[in-house]
Design an enzyme around this catalytic site. Structure first.
Site, short mmCIF file in Angstrom:
data_model
loop_
_atom_site.label_atom_id
_atom_site.label_comp_id
_atom_site.label_asym_id
_atom_site.label_seq_id
_atom_site.Cartn_x
_atom_site.Cartn_y
_atom_site.Cartn_z
N MET A 273 0.80 -1.22 0.00
CA MET A 273 0.00 0.00 0.00
C MET A 273 0.84 1.27 0.00
O MET A 273 0.29 2.38 -0.02
CB MET A 273 -0.92 0.01 1.24
CG MET A 273 -1.96 -1.08 1.22
SD MET A 273 -3.13 -0.91 -0.15
CE MET A 273 -3.85 0.69 0.19
N ARG A 274 2.17 1.14 0.05
CA ARG A 274 3.01 2.33 0.10
C ARG A 274 2.80 3.20 -1.15
O ARG A 274 2.80 4.43 -1.06
CB ARG A 274 4.48 1.96 0.26
CG ARG A 274 5.39 3.18 0.35
CD ARG A 274 6.83 2.81 0.63
NE ARG A 274 7.03 2.46 2.03
CZ ARG A 274 7.35 1.25 2.46
NH1 ARG A 274 7.52 0.28 1.59
NH2 ARG A 274 7.53 1.00 3.73
N ALA A 275 2.63 2.56 -2.30
CA ALA A 275 2.45 3.32 -3.54
C ALA A 275 1.21 4.21 -3.47
O ALA A 275 1.23 5.38 -3.87
CB ALA A 275 2.36 2.37 -4.73
#
Length: 655
Positions: A273-275
């Site tokens: 989910m970092r993107a």
């Protein structure tokens, strides 16, 4: 002091300039990775960024740049006084060859020896707090430094354990790295930590190149005067950054744009989910930078261009970046998902409305279609076998401790690695604890009455450091005829490709020698280039008799040449054969010649693994005899996976 090249004076590189400015507005984006060929002003523009950042209000007597309005209660310099001061934001450069102590800090040697007290000396992470940490050639950074950098970037704090001193301090910084992809890829964990990435290249337009030359020559002729000419433009950018920072909290991110971001990231199949979070923060920063109060679709598109290219690249075989057509298609798909048709119900097939999965051929997962020999052609005339699909390579290490050719694989002695022990004869730098421990028992006899220590030459201990090295993995492959050989070629090609993916990131070399017919040939000279490796492996041919001795001698020659080129790079030889030798010089016994060639490699101290390709109910065990002659170990072809090879290599004798 020499004036830096002004940020505003840099010609072109709009994406890079925007990425740096957005991070200056919103440091939580996570920094910038600048990828590009040499001579493209990567370092110049990054160093110019620091002059644009707003000044900091810091506690006057704090070495860790504590914010007076939000002091760090765990700061090593606490409790703080009430005095404050303003200073420019710092730009700290991390050299590729820096030591761990230089990065995170160490015991204050002067005070320890003169006052007899333990005091912490801050490192580069402390100096970069609330500023910019710049790593040139970040892909060449040693592994242990990468680990420390990852921890600090993720937690916003640096934790130090040194000589009995435990210290924790704030370390929140804008991480900027530059790299030349020709020198090797970046470790995946660190790559993902960079919020944005930009690919830069020299302009091909003659007018642009002319202006670059003109400005650079003018700067070299009168640096202060050139900087003064661009001072107003830089000042305007600095003011705009401050205004955007102040407006950041007031920017609204509508739920529609949140869903758009999630849909685009899902369409590009990025990991984790970092993107999504980075795209959202970048879109907000871009809205604040342009003076808007609400994130729009255009802000999201800008953010996607900067935040997703490096997260789509699964391994070195994938092309980095996002094609314009792919981006527009993803944006269009996301827009369609944001406008559902209320009359549409669930699909009849119950797949939730998503796109149907690609059709899978009627075969087991991971299986490849069997290739049959073409009718009417001899085995030597058959086209090359297609490489088997690659697997995720486990760490493959050469046993023992090498001399430290820089890399990320096997253990080696190093001048910049972790301290493992002290020594009186060899090492790099002072081993403080060892020195103090050696001197402590003699203080009364030496007449010490006050603080500090009486140190003599015989007390000095040197720090023995251990790091990682790169290796040469050389495959010697039996490419003689028959369908079995073609299967062997397919299996070993898949193994080499998988190891090459790993080697590309660990700065290793991989080579392939094949032997068939009357002689051996170097199918893939030792290389770290993915493109060259793929092209060569696709041209491998099979067929003919088995000149095993010639294959081993050719492999030995390759290793000898590489040893002259890089004497510190230790080799690992992987021989893929059934052990049969059916071709030799006239009047020679092929088996005897093969065993003599193996003995020569053993005498050279080459760590070896023999992969037995023999098939059928009756097995002669010739590959095991070869492994014994090489002084190595053997395993079967079906065990040719990273897991098995890694375990075997650790069991081989030291090179």
């Amino acid at each position: 002091m020499t004036a830096r090249f002004p940020f505003s004076a840099v010609v072109g590189h709009e994406d890079l300039r925007l990425a740096l400015l957005l991070n200056a507005v919103h440091p939580a984006i996570g920094g910038v990775l600048v990828r590009g060929e040499k001579g493209t002003a990567k370092s110049t523009i990054v160093r110019a960024l620091a002059a644009l950042l707003p000044e900091l209000e810091v506690v006057a007597d704090c070495r860790f740049a504590c914010d007076p309005a939000a002091q760090d209660p765990a700061c090593p310099d606490a409790p703080h006084g009430v005095a404050t001061r303003r200073r420019p934001a710092s730009l700290v450069e991390l050299p590729v060859g820096a030591t761990e102590d230089r990065l995170v800090g160490s015991l204050d040697l002067e005070r320890a020896l003169t006052e007899g007290v333990r005091a912490y000396q801050p490192g580069l992470l402390a100096a970069a707090h609330r500023g910019v940490l710049y790593v040139d050639e970040v892909n060449l950074l040693h592994d242990h430094l990468v680990d420390l950098l990852l921890d600090a970037a993720a937690m916003g704090r640096a934790h130090v354990e040194r000589e009995g001193v435990s210290v924790s301090h704030a370390a929140s910084f804008l991480l900027v790295g530059t790299m030349n992809p020709e020198e090797g890829e970046l470790r995946p964990q660190l790559l993902d930590r960079f919020g944005l990435t930009v690919q830069v290249a020299a302009a091909r337009d003659v007018s642009t190149r002319t202006e670059v030359i003109r400005r650079r020559l003018a700067y070299e002729a009168d640096q202060d005067g050139f900087a003064a000419n661009w001072a107003d433009a830089d000042a305007e950018l600095a003011v705009r950054i401050e205004k955007a920072r102040a407006a950041l909290a007031g920017v609204t991110l509508p739920d529609t744009e949140l869903r758009r971001i999630a849909a685009i990231c899902a369409a590009f199949e990025v990991d984790g989910m970092r993107a999504d979070l980075v795209v959202a923060r970048t879109a907000v920063a871009n809205a604040a930078w342009r003076g808007g109060d609400t994130v729009t679709e255009q802000d999201v598109e800008v953010a996607v261009r900067l935040a997703l290219p490096h997260r789509r690249r699964r391994d070195p075989f994938d092309e980095p970046g996002i094609e314009e057509e792919q981006l527009q298609e993803a944006m269009q798909q996301a827009a369609e998902q944001l406008e559902p048709d209320p009359e549409d119900g669930p699909d009849d097939d119950g797949d939730g409305g998503g796109s149907p999965p690609p059709e899978r051929e009627e075969q087991g997962e991971g299986e490849q279609p069997t290739q049959q020999p073409q009718q009417g052609k001899a085995p030597s005339e058959q086209p090359p076998a297609a490489p088997a699909p690659g697997f995720k390579a486990r760490l493959l290490q050469v046993p023992g401790v090498g001399e430290g050719a820089p890399g990320r694989r096997s253990r080696s002695r190093s001048n910049s690695g972790r301290v493992v022990r002290s020594s009186t004869v060899d090492g790099s730098g002072l081993h403080l604890v060892g020195t103090v421990a050696a001197a402590a028992p003699h203080q009364i006899a030496r007449g010490r009455t006050g603080p500090g220590l009486a140190i003599r030459g015989e007390d000095v201990r040197l720090a023995v450091r251990e790091g990682k090295e790169g290796n040469l993995v050389l495959f010697a492959v039996d490419a003689s005829g028959s369908m079995a050989a073609r299967q062997r070629m397919s299996a070993v090609s898949g193994a080499v490709l998988s190891l090459l993916r790993d080697a590309y990131q660990r700065r290793d070399k991989v080579g392939v020698v094949t032997f068939r017919g009357a002689s051996a040939e170097v199918a893939l000279p030792p290389t770290s280039s993915v493109d060259a490796a793929v092209a060569r492996l696709r041209r491998l041919r099979t067929g003919g008799r088995t000149p095993l001795a010639d294959g081993l001698l050719r492999a030995r020659k390759v290793l000898e040449v590489e040893r002259l080129r890089d004497p510190r790079r230790r080799p690992l030889l992987v021989v893929v054969t059934d052990g049969r030798a059916t071709a030799a010089a006239p009047g020679h016994d092929p088996v005897h010649d093969a065993m003599r060639a193996a003995a020569l490699l053993a005498a050279d101290g080459v760590a070896a693994v023999v992969v037995d390709c023999e098939q059928g109910p009756v097995r002669l065990g010739l590959a095991n005899r070869l492994a014994t002659a090489l002084g190595g170990v053997g395993l079967r072809l079906e065990e040719l996976s990273a897991d098995q090879v890694a375990g075997v290599v650790r069991a081989t004798r030291a090179a």
